[in-house]
Enzyme design. Structure first.
Site, PDB file in Angstrom:
ATOM      1  N   GLU A  65      -7.080  28.976  95.721  1.00  0.00           N
ATOM      2  CA  GLU A  65      -8.502  29.077  95.995  1.00  0.00           C
ATOM      3  C   GLU A  65      -8.935  27.965  96.982  1.00  0.00           C
ATOM      4  O   GLU A  65      -9.942  28.075  97.651  1.00  0.00           O
ATOM      5  CB  GLU A  65      -9.222  29.012  94.646  1.00  0.00           C
ATOM      6  CG  GLU A  65     -10.719  28.925  94.671  1.00  0.00           C
ATOM      7  CD  GLU A  65     -11.207  27.507  94.457  1.00  0.00           C
ATOM      8  OE1 GLU A  65     -10.352  26.614  94.260  1.00  0.00           O
ATOM      9  OE2 GLU A  65     -12.418  27.309  94.512  1.00  0.00           O
ATOM     10  N   GLN A 117     -17.387  17.151  84.506  1.00  0.00           N
ATOM     11  CA  GLN A 117     -16.193  17.946  84.254  1.00  0.00           C
ATOM     12  C   GLN A 117     -14.932  17.166  84.638  1.00  0.00           C
ATOM     13  O   GLN A 117     -13.890  17.306  84.017  1.00  0.00           O
ATOM     14  CB  GLN A 117     -16.296  19.227  85.080  1.00  0.00           C
ATOM     15  CG  GLN A 117     -15.250  20.259  84.759  1.00  0.00           C
ATOM     16  CD  GLN A 117     -15.029  21.179  85.942  1.00  0.00           C
ATOM     17  OE1 GLN A 117     -15.894  21.333  86.800  1.00  0.00           O
ATOM     18  NE2 GLN A 117     -13.863  21.804  85.976  1.00  0.00           N
ATOM     19  N   LEU A 150     -16.205  29.540  81.154  1.00  0.00           N
ATOM     20  CA  LEU A 150     -15.655  28.850  79.993  1.00  0.00           C
ATOM     21  C   LEU A 150     -14.123  28.823  80.084  1.00  0.00           C
ATOM     22  O   LEU A 150     -13.482  27.807  79.776  1.00  0.00           O
ATOM     23  CB  LEU A 150     -16.129  29.568  78.721  1.00  0.00           C
ATOM     24  CG  LEU A 150     -16.186  28.758  77.433  1.00  0.00           C
ATOM     25  CD1 LEU A 150     -16.891  27.425  77.649  1.00  0.00           C
ATOM     26  CD2 LEU A 150     -16.899  29.573  76.360  1.00  0.00           C
ATOM     27  N   ASP A 208     -12.301  28.781  82.693  1.00  0.00           N
ATOM     28  CA  ASP A 208     -11.991  27.763  83.692  1.00  0.00           C
ATOM     29  C   ASP A 208     -11.979  26.354  83.107  1.00  0.00           C
ATOM     30  O   ASP A 208     -11.094  25.557  83.346  1.00  0.00           O
ATOM     31  CB  ASP A 208     -13.108  27.812  84.734  1.00  0.00           C
ATOM     32  CG  ASP A 208     -12.549  28.037  86.108  1.00  0.00           C
ATOM     33  OD1 ASP A 208     -11.356  28.380  86.208  1.00  0.00           O
ATOM     34  OD2 ASP A 208     -13.316  27.867  87.060  1.00  0.00           O
ATOM     35  N   HIS A 259      -9.929  31.213  91.006  1.00  0.00           N
ATOM     36  CA  HIS A 259     -10.265  29.845  90.631  1.00  0.00           C
ATOM     37  C   HIS A 259      -9.427  29.385  89.436  1.00  0.00           C
ATOM     38  O   HIS A 259      -8.770  28.346  89.468  1.00  0.00           O
ATOM     39  CB  HIS A 259     -11.761  29.848  90.274  1.00  0.00           C
ATOM     40  CG  HIS A 259     -12.423  28.526  90.419  1.00  0.00           C
ATOM     41  ND1 HIS A 259     -12.651  27.706  89.344  1.00  0.00           N
ATOM     42  CD2 HIS A 259     -12.914  27.882  91.497  1.00  0.00           C
ATOM     43  CE1 HIS A 259     -13.263  26.612  89.753  1.00  0.00           C
ATOM     44  NE2 HIS A 259     -13.429  26.697  91.069  1.00  0.00           N
TER      45      HIS A 259
END
Lengths: 341, 536
Positions: free
Chosen positions: A10, A100, A284, A286, A308
């Site tokens: 990606e 994150q 979620l 991911d 992704h």
């Protein structure tokens, strides 16, 4: 020194974020080349730079290539330091993406931390605060960590200027296993129209259009004015609480889009989620990959994996010695097993 | 990995757009506001915004600052009130912005600068251009434009225009104003007419602006090398190319053991008498300019060390085992033919090659007859400044002096040193500060005498005796030569004082109360002579 190709798959910022988190946790230095090579503006943009600097701070890393537009980053981590941190991300860039990156690192620290991030909390490019607080963190909590998030001030695009505070108490060992194979029975549902410096009626119209399309209890519909916001903004957030998982879906209001259209758009997302029987949604799925891979592993069922997520899995496998199995099921969902025996 | 230019914190100067940045409080996020938008780009982080605003627009400036703070928490906004009674008045705006930039503490080694061109009047834009082009602001220009797609929160475009890039040369040439100022500055404001000299100065201005390479200034004594070095330094300083000071040294004064430590410093205890650390002149010139006059006189060891310091920006102080760093720009001066010195083995060829990149040969005054008149004006101004009283020539006197000065007789062997002395004498002697024809005539004969028999002043060999034999009898050649020269001046002079002024012209400049007449009387008395004896 591990070499990660940022142009792979990606080819976006996720490769950078995952590499930084795992490098810090394992103590393994990484070089990320071709950072965001596939994008119109390649190299580090300001939100990536903030994430990079934040990751470097929480683990005392030495960094080369920490400049805007830089396409090669060398990250040599030191010891992870629990503590209080404050970061700022501009251009209404998402506070979520910074959190994150550093949340997995601070989950591996030997003490509690408090992280304050200033920036955007509600914009199109990343999951909003409600997703973090109600969908993602409860699962981390189930893995044995103490985590809570507070929205001090919302930051809508374009004005930004929001603030989120995240408190982290690591489990004092590796994160426990997690399995999300079924939603379980519905335990609650709520739909909030967030309205900042805009007429209250905008929210009312959105909720009316939303509830006309889905079966929703009236007491679960709420217009929430947000006077603390620095700029105007509007989002409608639907929360579906099941026994084993909570999903949060969002639609953003914008000038030129009618309120009814926003409400109907969210309703369509809710209907799609409910009809698919994939308990873990795209976002979620991911976000769960790194915590599962760094902890005791686990399993979840989701919809078809996005590019992704598949890129994320590949990066994880380059930096951690962990198996990730992706199995296509007959019902159209995908079963992901991390740390498969 | 080298740190990139873009990793220096970015500072942007922007004038508050009282129209473009203004918006209704409630609807301001729906509009493109250049100054706020400037801080929203995801590939450009403004670390500090210097927001210049007219005091009546304080409220708007504060709102813009607040909004910049929310879209870009990394940005510190500094509010700079600057009042223009007429923002369309070129002179006022230029002056205001020039003063602002002159007073601003730029740190180009630590920060990167951009000037935001999109806000402010067109006059302000032109002024920003001029200030960036003339390096008063050591940075590039940034232009912003609204987003193509309409919609809330779309970020616009920006483009950075670096005037140092050659593609802007032609535009830059059209704005030659500041360059002309610089040229005039290098020429000390003297409106010189000599084409060769003017070309040299123009060339030099371009070199000074764009290169940090060493400069070599050659030319006869008194041609103005030292003054020019000072001017070059001041220009570099003004354009913020240098931060340090000007360190000036005449290499002819650096002889023997001390030379090395004077230039390169020494460690405590390096040799007897080295009681403390001494940084040396090269260190003193760090980030600045080092002017080595008479560089041909530098010893070979010092030349070797200087070459290393030029090439590597580092060298070894005497007695130290650790190299030190100094980043300086070199200006070298010489009145010698350095290539000849190289052939004689007294100057290093590699050092000459290194400093010979930009050589400027200053012509002597006699080669610039067109510039005698402008320099006369300059000297008159200087006299007024130094003495606090005005002096001028009447028309006939001026013509008489210029005819002599630019004619075949005007050899000016000491160049501007002679010229300055001549003008100073005339102004001092002028009745009522007005130089008339007799004063000029008197000076002309003085100069003729000075220049007629240079051998009488400096000849090393025996001279044709003009004094009676009984006076010279029993004198060493050493004394004879001097006495003959003194007598020559006395014969041309009207009085003892007059002769003293000529003979002690150099040393009297440094004295508050010159008593040349007394010195001369005492000198003559040593040989049993009086002024009358030698002047007749």
């Amino acid at each position: 020194m591990k070499l990660i190709d940022g142009a792979f798959g990606e080819g976006g910022g996720q490769i950078l974020r995952t590499s930084l988190s795992l490098s810090a946790i394992t103590g393994q230095p990484v070089t990320i080349q071709n950072v965001r090579a596939g994008r119109a503006k390649p190299g580090l943009l300001r939100q990536h730079l903030t994430a990079l600097q934040a990751a470097a701070r929480v683990c005392g890393a030495e960094v080369e290539g920490d400049a805007l537009g830089s396409t090669t980053v060398v990250f040599t981590p030191g010891a992870i330091q629990a503590g209080d941190y404050a970061f700022q991300v501009g251009s209404a860039g998402s506070a979520h993406l910074v959190l994150q990156t550093i949340l997995p690192i601070l989950l591996a620290a030997d003490g509690p931390s408090e992280i304050s991030v200033e920036g955007g909390t509600h914009n199109d490019h990343a999951p909003p605060f409600e997703f973090l607080a109600q969908a993602f963190l409860p699962l981390i909590h189930r893995m044995g960590a103490g985590v809570s998030a507070t929205l001090v001030r919302p930051g809508f695009y374009p004005a930004g200027g929001g603030r989120v505070v995240l408190r982290v108490a690591p489990p004092g060992g590796p994160l426990g296993p997690l399995e999300v194979m079924e939603r379980g029975p519905l335990a609650g549902q709520r739909c909030q129209a967030l309205v900042a410096h805009l007429p209250y009626s905008v929210g009312q119209r959105e909720l009316a259009a939303f509830s006309a399309r889905v079966t929703w209890p009236t007491h679960g519909l709420e217009v929430v004015p947000m006077p603390a916001s620095l700029g105007p903004g509007n989002a409608v957030v639907a929360e579906l609480r099941f026994a084993h998982v909570t999903e949060v879906l969002t639609a953003f209001g914008s000038r030129g889009i009618r309120a009814e259209q926003v409400g109907r758009g969210l309703a369509d997302q809710v209907r799609a989620y409910l009809s698919a029987d994939a308990p873990v949604g795209e976002h979620l799925a991911d976000q769960l990959l790194v915590p599962l891979a760094m902890g005791s592993g686990g399993r979840f069922r989701t919809g078809p994996l996005s590019l992704h997520a598949r890129t994320n899995i590949a990066v994880i496998q380059q930096l951690l010695d962990v198996g990730v199995e992706v199995a296509q099921r007959d019902d159209g969902t995908v079963e992901v097993t991390v740390g498969a025996p | 990995m080298a740190r990139r230019e873009s990793s220096k914190p970015l500072v942007v100067f922007s004038i508050l757009g009282t129209t473009l940045d203004r918006a209704n409080r409630a609807q301001r996020w729906e509009r493109w506001r250049p100054t706020v938008d400037l801080c929203r780009h995801d590939d450009l982080v403004v670390k500090r915004l210097e927001l210049i605003y007219p005091p009546p627009a304080r409220e708007l400036a504060e709102l813009v600052a607040q909004d910049v703070g929310s879209v870009s928490p990394e940005t510190e906004v500094c509010l700079r009130p600057l009042d223009f009674s007429d923002p369309w008045d070129f002179e006022e705006v230029y002056g205001g912005l020039l003063d602002f930039t002159r007073g601003y503490r730029f740190r180009p080694e630590k920060e990167r600068y951009l000037v935001h061109m999109t806000t402010g009047t067109h006059v302000a834009q032109i002024c920003w251009f001029l200030l960036a082009e003339s390096r008063h602001v050591p940075g590039a220009l940034i232009q912003t434009s609204p987003p193509k797609k309409r919609g809330v929160g779309q970020v616009g475009k920006y483009s950075i225009i670096d005037l140092d890039l050659s593609r802007y040369d032609r535009i830059a040439q059209r704005f030659g104003v500041q360059t002309r100022d610089n040229l005039s500055f290098l020429k000390s404001g003297i409106d010189t007419k000599n084409a060769a000299f003017n070309r040299l100065i123009e060339h030099m201005e371009r070199v000074v602006k764009h290169s940090k390479a060493p400069l070599l200034i050659t030319g006869p004594t008194g041609a103005g090398k030292s003054l020019l070095a000072k001017k070059i330094y001041a220009l570099r300083k003004q354009q913020r190319q240098v931060e340090g000071q000007l360190v000036e040294v005449n290499c002819a004064t650096l002889r023997g053991d001390g030379a090395m430590s004077t230039l390169f410093g020494h460690k405590k205890g390096a040799f007897t008498g080295a009681v403390g650390d001494r940084p040396g002149l090269l260190m003193a010139a760090h980030q600045g300019v080092l002017f080595l006059d008479e560089i041909g006189e530098l010893g070979l060891d010092e030349q070797a060390m200087l070459l290393r310091a030029l090439e590597d920006k580092r060298f070894l102080p005497v007695g130290s085992d650790r190299e030190v760093e100094s980043d300086f720009t070199l200006i070298a001066g010489t009145n010698r033919d350095l290539w000849l010195r190289v052939e004689e083995g007294r100057f290093r060829e590699d050092l000459l090659a290194r400093i010979n990149l930009w050589t400027f040969e200053l012509p002597g005054l006699a080669a610039r007859p067109e510039d005698v008149a402008p320099n006369l004006e300059y000297e008159l101004d200087r006299f007024e400044e130094a003495e606090g009283r005005k002096a001028s020539f009447n028309r006939e006197a001026r013509e008489r002096f210029l005819t002599f000065a630019t004619g075949p007789e005007g050899r000016w062997p000491g160049n501007f040193r002679d010229f300055n002395a001549a003008v100073t004498r005339m102004c001092t002697l002028a009745p009522g500060g007005r130089v008339d024809v007799p004063t000029v005539e008197e000076e002309v004969s003085r100069l003729r005498a000075q220049w007629r028999s240079p051998s009488a002043r400096v000849a090393p060999g025996p001279v044709q005796p003009s004094l009676p034999e009984h006076i010279l009898e029993g004198l060493d050649l050493f004394d004879r030569v001097q006495l003959e020269a003194v007598a020559g001046v006395c014969r041309e002079a009207k009085s003892l004082s007059d002769a003293g002024r000529v003979l002690f012209a150099e040393s009297r400049k440094k004295k508050a109360n010159p008593n040349d007449a007394d010195r001369l009387r005492k000198y003559l008395a040593r040989f049993g002579l009086t002024f009358a004896d030698v002047s007749s």
